[in-house]
Design a protein around this motif. Structure first.
Motif, PDB file in Angstrom:
ATOM      1  N   THR A 112       0.752  -1.094   0.201  1.00 55.32           N
ATOM      2  CA  THR A 112       0.338   0.344  -0.078  1.00 55.32           C
ATOM      3  C   THR A 112       0.722   1.129  -0.285  1.00 55.32           C
ATOM      4  OG1 THR A 112      -0.347   0.158   2.254  1.00 55.32           O
ATOM      5  CG2 THR A 112      -1.827  -1.065   1.011  1.00 55.32           C
ATOM      6  N   LYS A 115       3.394   0.579  -3.185  1.00 54.21           N
ATOM      7  CA  LYS A 115       3.053   1.070  -4.165  1.00 54.21           C
ATOM      8  C   LYS A 115       3.491  -0.911  -4.863  1.00 54.21           C
ATOM      9  CE  LYS A 115       0.332   4.247  -3.499  1.00 54.21           C
ATOM     10  NZ  LYS A 115      -1.050   3.947  -2.889  1.00 54.21           N
ATOM     11  N   ASP A 209      -6.835   1.266   2.282  1.00 53.44           N
ATOM     12  CA  ASP A 209      -5.180   0.929   2.612  1.00 53.44           C
ATOM     13  C   ASP A 209      -5.638   0.075   3.371  1.00 53.44           C
ATOM     14  OD1 ASP A 209      -3.867   1.642   0.549  1.00 53.44           O
ATOM     15  OD2 ASP A 209      -2.756   3.172   0.980  1.00 53.44           O
TER      16      ASP A 209
END
Length: 313
Positions: A112, A115, A209
């Motif tokens: 999260t 990435k 997230d």
């Protein structure tokens, strides 16, 4: 009405497949349908089923976790070491579960915040924890046979309650809890929303997230729990424990009808998928099929199931 019946049939496909498969195996091998063998199948399936339950949460978000086998190995090795060192049983179990949760959180942060694609992130974690397990154990099993808490610990993996092996009871309890979380809580609805369309879920105000992190943490904790049960049954932690378990867990989820793209599926389907794999393994053993051929047979069954599912969609 026709659309409704089609939807019901779609949901029942894994169960129908399990029943048909069981009937076929019963004709091929009469020993399969005995009560002792059924309990044996359920006990052997419990490890994969518990891991697959956690994997369902992750896949519903559109993710994947290849590190579950390594999480199982590392957490169980630490648990066995603490037990052999004389620590309290509940402290040992708690530490193992905590390791699983932290491993899941580590994966979630990489995915999260960093990435990084879930496949790559969890592949790295899988390798990291497998190496950590080998370093921690020095490549040798950690026996807990002489531990003070061995009787209570052994009960987790080999005990029985009302004639039902404890691992089966734990498996059923985990699936009931997971089913409740997915079907009757806002967390479950948010999980499906994130998997269905993460961008739309974020625009609607969901903390995507945090939801994804929760899924990975749950998955890590259940992997550690599976490791505890496996270690309790063997009375030792093996440095190579859990190798390939991630593939069986993913296969169980897919066979149960959960979409790898996320947002669609159920934990009920997952337990059915785990049972299909468990029954297949058991049937091949009863027919004295070589372990080498068993891997090929399992791959063919999974491939056919996925191809049929894709064709219908």
């Amino acid at each position: 009405m026709q659309e409704k019946n089609k939807l019901i049939l779609e949901k029942l496909k894994p169960l129908i497949g399990l029943l048909i498969f069981s009937v076929i195996i019963s004709f091929i091998s009469p020993r399969f349908a005995t009560s002792s063998n059924i309990l044996n199948v359920l006990r052997q399936t419990s490890i994969n089923a518990i891991i697959a339950a956690g994997m369902t949460f992750v896949i519903l978000t559109g993710g994947i976790d290849l590190s579950v086998g390594s999480v199982l190995a590392f957490s169980s090795a630490v648990c066995a070491y603490l037990l052999a060192s004389g620590y309290n049983l509940f402290i040992c179990i708690g530490v193992a579960i905590l390791i699983g949760a932290l491993s899941g959180l580590f994966n979630a942060i990489i995915i999260t915040k960093g990435k990084v694609q879930p496949f790559i992130a969890t592949l790295a974690t899988m390798t990291l924890l497998r190496g950590a397990t080998l370093v921690f154990t020095d490549g040798r099993p950690i026996s807990v046979a002489g531990a003070n808490a061995i009787s209570g610990f052994r009960y987790i993996g080999a005990g029985a309650m009302f004639g039902i092996p404890v691992p089966i009871i734990v498996m059923l309890f985990i699936f009931i809890v997971c089913w409740h979380l997915l079907m009757n809580t806002s967390f479950g609805r948010h999980l499906y929303a994130v998997g269905g369309n993460e961008e739309a879920a974020a625009l609607s105000g969901l903390r995507t997230d945090r939801i994804k992190a929760s899924a990975y943490i749950i998955n890590g904790m259940l992997s550690a729990l599976a490791g505890i049960i496996l270690t309790a049954r063997l009375v030792s932690a093996q440095p190579t424990a859990g190798s390939g378990y991630e593939l069986d867990a993913i296969a169980a989820v897919v066979l149960g009808g959960t979409s790898l793209s996320g947002g669609q599926g159920s934990v009920v389907g997952t337990i059915i998928g785990a049972l299909i794999i468990g029954i297949l393994n058991n049937a091949l053993n009863l027919m004295n099929v070589s372990a080498y051929y068993q891997m090929i047979a399992k791959a063919i069954v999974i491939l056919i199931a996925v191809l049929l599912d894709r064709k219908e969609k």
